[in-house]
Write a protein that holds these residues in place. Structure first.
Motif, PDB file in Angstrom:
ATOM      1  N   LEU A   4       0.796  -1.000   0.225  1.00  0.00           N
ATOM      2  CA  LEU A   4       0.202  -0.132   0.075  1.00  0.00           C
ATOM      3  C   LEU A   4       0.475   1.406  -0.192  1.00  0.00           C
ATOM      4  CD1 LEU A   4      -2.759  -0.517   2.603  1.00  0.00           C
ATOM      5  CD2 LEU A   4      -3.184  -0.936   0.138  1.00  0.00           C
ATOM      6  N   PRO A   5       1.134   1.686  -1.159  1.00  0.00           N
ATOM      7  CA  PRO A   5       2.083   3.470  -1.655  1.00  0.00           C
ATOM      8  C   PRO A   5       1.774   4.624  -0.757  1.00  0.00           C
ATOM      9  CG  PRO A   5       1.614   2.410  -3.303  1.00  0.00           C
ATOM     10  CD  PRO A   5       0.304   1.138  -2.563  1.00  0.00           C
ATOM     11  N   ASN A   6       0.442   3.857  -0.929  1.00  0.00           N
ATOM     12  CA  ASN A   6       0.315   5.463  -0.329  1.00  0.00           C
ATOM     13  C   ASN A   6      -1.097   5.726  -0.094  1.00  0.00           C
ATOM     14  OD1 ASN A   6       0.060   8.219  -0.696  1.00  0.00           O
ATOM     15  ND2 ASN A   6      -0.968   8.853  -2.873  1.00  0.00           N
ATOM     16  N   GLN A   7      -1.544   5.193   1.488  1.00  0.00           N
ATOM     17  CA  GLN A   7      -2.438   5.000   1.830  1.00  0.00           C
ATOM     18  C   GLN A   7      -2.923   6.532   2.767  1.00  0.00           C
ATOM     19  OE1 GLN A   7      -5.818   4.469   3.446  1.00  0.00           O
ATOM     20  NE2 GLN A   7      -5.471   3.028   1.694  1.00  0.00           N
ATOM     21  N   LEU A   8      -3.798   7.433   2.723  1.00  0.00           N
ATOM     22  CA  LEU A   8      -3.698   8.643   4.089  1.00  0.00           C
ATOM     23  C   LEU A   8      -4.547   8.457   4.807  1.00  0.00           C
ATOM     24  CD1 LEU A   8      -5.226   9.813   0.644  1.00  0.00           C
ATOM     25  CD2 LEU A   8      -2.181   9.999   0.598  1.00  0.00           C
ATOM     26  N   THR A   9      -4.751   6.825   5.074  1.00  0.00           N
ATOM     27  CA  THR A   9      -5.576   6.467   6.737  1.00  0.00           C
ATOM     28  C   THR A   9      -5.480   5.650   7.373  1.00  0.00           C
ATOM     29  OG1 THR A   9      -7.104   5.206   5.249  1.00  0.00           O
ATOM     30  CG2 THR A   9      -7.497   7.351   5.287  1.00  0.00           C
ATOM     31  N   ALA A  10      -5.818   5.370   9.016  1.00  0.00           N
ATOM     32  CA  ALA A  10      -4.664   4.468   9.741  1.00  0.00           C
ATOM     33  C   ALA A  10      -5.234   3.200   8.943  1.00  0.00           C
ATOM     34  CB  ALA A  10      -5.580   4.857  10.917  1.00  0.00           C
ATOM     35  N   VAL A  11      -4.592   2.059   8.946  1.00  0.00           N
ATOM     36  CA  VAL A  11      -4.875   1.079   8.203  1.00  0.00           C
ATOM     37  C   VAL A  11      -4.543  -0.250   9.433  1.00  0.00           C
ATOM     38  CG1 VAL A  11      -2.808   0.905   6.319  1.00  0.00           C
ATOM     39  CG2 VAL A  11      -4.625  -0.455   5.857  1.00  0.00           C
ATOM     40  N   ARG A  12      -4.226  -1.402   8.916  1.00  0.00           N
ATOM     41  CA  ARG A  12      -4.094  -2.718   9.760  1.00  0.00           C
ATOM     42  C   ARG A  12      -4.711  -3.811   8.995  1.00  0.00           C
ATOM     43  NH1 ARG A  12      -5.440  -2.854  15.897  1.00  0.00           N
ATOM     44  NH2 ARG A  12      -7.771  -2.854  15.346  1.00  0.00           N
ATOM     45  N   ILE A  13      -3.729  -4.727   8.633  1.00  0.00           N
ATOM     46  CA  ILE A  13      -3.597  -5.798   7.474  1.00  0.00           C
ATOM     47  C   ILE A  13      -3.048  -6.751   7.916  1.00  0.00           C
ATOM     48  CG2 ILE A  13      -2.394  -6.210   5.764  1.00  0.00           C
ATOM     49  CD1 ILE A  13      -1.646  -4.228   4.720  1.00  0.00           C
ATOM     50  N   PHE A  14      -4.989  -8.177   7.834  1.00  0.00           N
ATOM     51  CA  PHE A  14      -4.606  -9.032   8.274  1.00  0.00           C
ATOM     52  C   PHE A  14      -4.731 -10.408   7.344  1.00  0.00           C
ATOM     53  CE2 PHE A  14      -6.113  -6.720  11.812  1.00  0.00           C
ATOM     54  CZ  PHE A  14      -5.949  -7.537  12.899  1.00  0.00           C
ATOM     55  N   ILE A  15      -3.780 -10.954   7.501  1.00  0.00           N
ATOM     56  CA  ILE A  15      -3.767 -12.640   6.046  1.00  0.00           C
ATOM     57  C   ILE A  15      -3.923 -12.813   6.920  1.00  0.00           C
ATOM     58  CG2 ILE A  15      -1.974 -13.541   4.375  1.00  0.00           C
ATOM     59  CD1 ILE A  15      -0.835 -10.809   4.185  1.00  0.00           C
ATOM     60  N   ASP A  16      -4.245 -13.988   6.969  1.00  0.00           N
ATOM     61  CA  ASP A  16      -5.289 -15.723   7.675  1.00  0.00           C
ATOM     62  C   ASP A  16      -4.900 -15.465   8.973  1.00  0.00           C
ATOM     63  OD1 ASP A  16      -5.527 -16.349   5.104  1.00  0.00           O
ATOM     64  OD2 ASP A  16      -3.374 -17.293   5.094  1.00  0.00           O
ATOM     65  N   GLY A  17      -5.946 -14.123   9.330  1.00  0.00           N
ATOM     66  CA  GLY A  17      -6.221 -13.526  10.614  1.00  0.00           C
ATOM     67  C   GLY A  17      -4.493 -13.381  11.322  1.00  0.00           C
ATOM     68  N   VAL A  18      -4.064 -13.510  11.418  1.00  0.00           N
ATOM     69  CA  VAL A  18      -2.726 -13.021  11.295  1.00  0.00           C
ATOM     70  C   VAL A  18      -2.064 -11.556  10.840  1.00  0.00           C
ATOM     71  CG1 VAL A  18      -0.301 -13.398  11.806  1.00  0.00           C
ATOM     72  CG2 VAL A  18      -1.388 -14.883  11.846  1.00  0.00           C
ATOM     73  N   GLN A  19      -2.149 -10.726  11.856  1.00  0.00           N
ATOM     74  CA  GLN A  19      -1.911  -8.944  12.066  1.00  0.00           C
ATOM     75  C   GLN A  19      -0.204  -8.644  11.218  1.00  0.00           C
ATOM     76  OE1 GLN A  19      -2.901  -6.126  14.381  1.00  0.00           O
ATOM     77  NE2 GLN A  19      -1.512  -4.756  13.747  1.00  0.00           N
ATOM     78  N   LYS A  20      -0.161  -8.370   9.958  1.00  0.00           N
ATOM     79  CA  LYS A  20       0.896  -8.410   9.316  1.00  0.00           C
ATOM     80  C   LYS A  20       1.487  -7.278   9.202  1.00  0.00           C
ATOM     81  CE  LYS A  20       1.565 -12.743   7.481  1.00  0.00           C
ATOM     82  NZ  LYS A  20       2.974 -13.332   7.957  1.00  0.00           N
ATOM     83  N   ALA A  21       0.892  -5.736   9.024  1.00  0.00           N
ATOM     84  CA  ALA A  21       1.160  -4.635   9.060  1.00  0.00           C
ATOM     85  C   ALA A  21      -0.081  -3.497   9.541  1.00  0.00           C
ATOM     86  CB  ALA A  21       1.775  -4.178   7.489  1.00  0.00           C
ATOM     87  N   GLU A  22       0.899  -2.385  10.304  1.00  0.00           N
ATOM     88  CA  GLU A  22      -0.074  -1.338  11.037  1.00  0.00           C
ATOM     89  C   GLU A  22       0.267  -0.050  10.480  1.00  0.00           C
ATOM     90  OE1 GLU A  22      -2.314  -0.566  14.764  1.00  0.00           O
ATOM     91  OE2 GLU A  22      -0.563  -1.672  14.828  1.00  0.00           O
ATOM     92  N   SER A  23      -0.356   1.050  10.108  1.00  0.00           N
ATOM     93  CA  SER A  23       0.049   2.143   9.984  1.00  0.00           C
ATOM     94  C   SER A  23      -1.226   3.254  10.438  1.00  0.00           C
ATOM     95  CB  SER A  23       0.142   2.723   8.191  1.00  0.00           C
ATOM     96  OG  SER A  23       0.202   4.306   8.578  1.00  0.00           O
ATOM     97  N   GLY A  24      -0.526   3.780  11.598  1.00  0.00           N
ATOM     98  CA  GLY A  24      -1.160   4.758  12.602  1.00  0.00           C
ATOM     99  C   GLY A  24      -1.931   3.499  13.592  1.00  0.00           C
ATOM    100  N   LYS A  25      -3.426   4.094  14.088  1.00  0.00           N
ATOM    101  CA  LYS A  25      -3.572   3.074  15.008  1.00  0.00           C
ATOM    102  C   LYS A  25      -5.632   2.957  14.664  1.00  0.00           C
ATOM    103  CE  LYS A  25      -4.678   3.609  20.175  1.00  0.00           C
ATOM    104  NZ  LYS A  25      -4.760   4.089  21.587  1.00  0.00           N
TER     105      LYS A  25
END
Length: 340
Positions: A4-25
């Motif tokens: 996600l090169p240009n996500q302008l908001t808080a974001v949280r990514i889960f893959i198969d139920g496991v959190q892999k990345a987070e930006s913001g809260k």
């Protein structure tokens, strides 16, 4: 891989139920959420079906939902694409920063050429904007700015870069752009600066509206001035190309941003083409100034030589006249003395 090169908001990514990345809260409420603007690059095992969940919270933006682009594919291709984007961003940053420093140094050596000063200041505003545009390569070396600081910096740069641009045009063609017209841009920018007192969603909306409207006004006004300069046989072709590229590509970028998609590539390309074409136009402009000064110096030299030749002729003529008059006076005096 996923990017996600240009996500302008808080974001949280889960893959198969496991959190892999987070930006913001991402909080339970809008007040608890903290927007972020860091790029998210994650990799995962390819075999089997995968469950992908992306949580987004953007109460601080004027639009809801997921923004920016989602790049997903084999790890090698995602890495290559990310590297290409980062390389293009760093290359653009280097060219714009180099142009800013070069033209500022040039102005310091030639203080009478205000066009180089204003062009340098425009380039410096782009230098401030580039790190928060697109893939944000600066986050490789430094901690990213907070979302609010980024939004306020972007609004400030957008507000004042446009008046600097019109004063750059005026410094080249003052006959076709009166000072009172350029002062209107300063007044509008001063009023637009009040947007910082608004809430963050309102600020982001006002920033987009101001940039869209005033950029269109700037491009059309510049086209009018450059057309008259071109008809007056001034060097304006490269400047017209630069302004056209800026208006067209920035317009695509603003449309993409309004639609919630990634328009940073168009924006970076517009900055690059604008700086390159304006630098070429300035070089031709200064070449014309040098040639005009050389022609003026030559005419002054020829005039000086003509005046020197006339002075010599006057001196010879005056010497002959005075010499003849003195001789006649001496002869007349001797005749009078003999007569007496």
């Amino acid at each position: 891989g996923l990017w996600l090169p240009n996500q302008l908001t808080a974001v949280r990514i889960f893959i198969d139920g496991v959190q892999k990345a987070e930006s913001g809260k991402i909080g339970l409420t809008a007040a608890d959420s903290l927007p972020g603007r860091d790029r998210a690059l994650v990799f995962f095992d390819a075999p089997g079906p995968h469950e992908l969940i992306i949580q987004v919270a953007n109460a601080s933006a004027f639009q809801g939902g997921m923004r920016g682009s989602l790049i997903i594919g084999p790890e090698e291709q995602v890495r290559r694409y990310a590297l290409q984007r980062l390389t293009f961003e760093i290359l653009t940053f280097g060219i714009v920063a180099g142009a800013a420093i070069y033209h500022m140094c040039f102005f310091l050596l030639h203080r009478s050429q205000a066009a180089f000063l204003f062009f340098s200041l425009v380039c410096f505003t782009l230098v401030l904007r580039l790190p928060i545009q697109g893939a944000r390569a600066h986050t490789i070396f430094f901690d990213p700015l907070s979302w609010e600081a980024t939004a306020r910096l972007l609004a400030t740069v957008n507000t004042w870069s446009l008046p600097l641009g019109i004063y750059f045009i005026r410094s080249l063609f003052p006959d076709f752009l009166p000072a009172r017209h350029a002062a209107v841009y300063i007044a509008v920018a001063g009023v637009a600066s009040l947007m910082h007192f608004a809430s963050m969603p309102t600020l982001t909306l006002l920033n987009l509206l101001y940039t869209t409207i005033m950029l269109a006004v700037l491009v059309l006004h510049s086209a009018y001035v450059l057309w008259h300069a071109f008809r007056a046989q001034r060097a304006a072709a490269f400047m017209a190309l630069g302004m056209g590229a800026l208006g067209l590509l920035s317009g695509f970028s603003l449309i993409q941003n309004w639609r919630g998609q990634d328009g940073s590539v168009y924006s970076l390309a517009s900055f690059l083409f604008f700086v390159l074409f304006q630098a070429l136009a300035l070089s031709r402009y200064f070449q014309g100034v040098i040639e005009a000064e050389a022609g003026l110096t030559e005419r002054l030299r020829e005039s000086k030589q003509a005046l020197t030749h006339q002075r010599q002729q006057l001196q010879v003529s005056l010497h002959d006249s005075l010499g003849g008059a003195l001789t006649d006076l001496q002869v007349h005096t001797e005749q009078q003395m003999r007569a007496t």
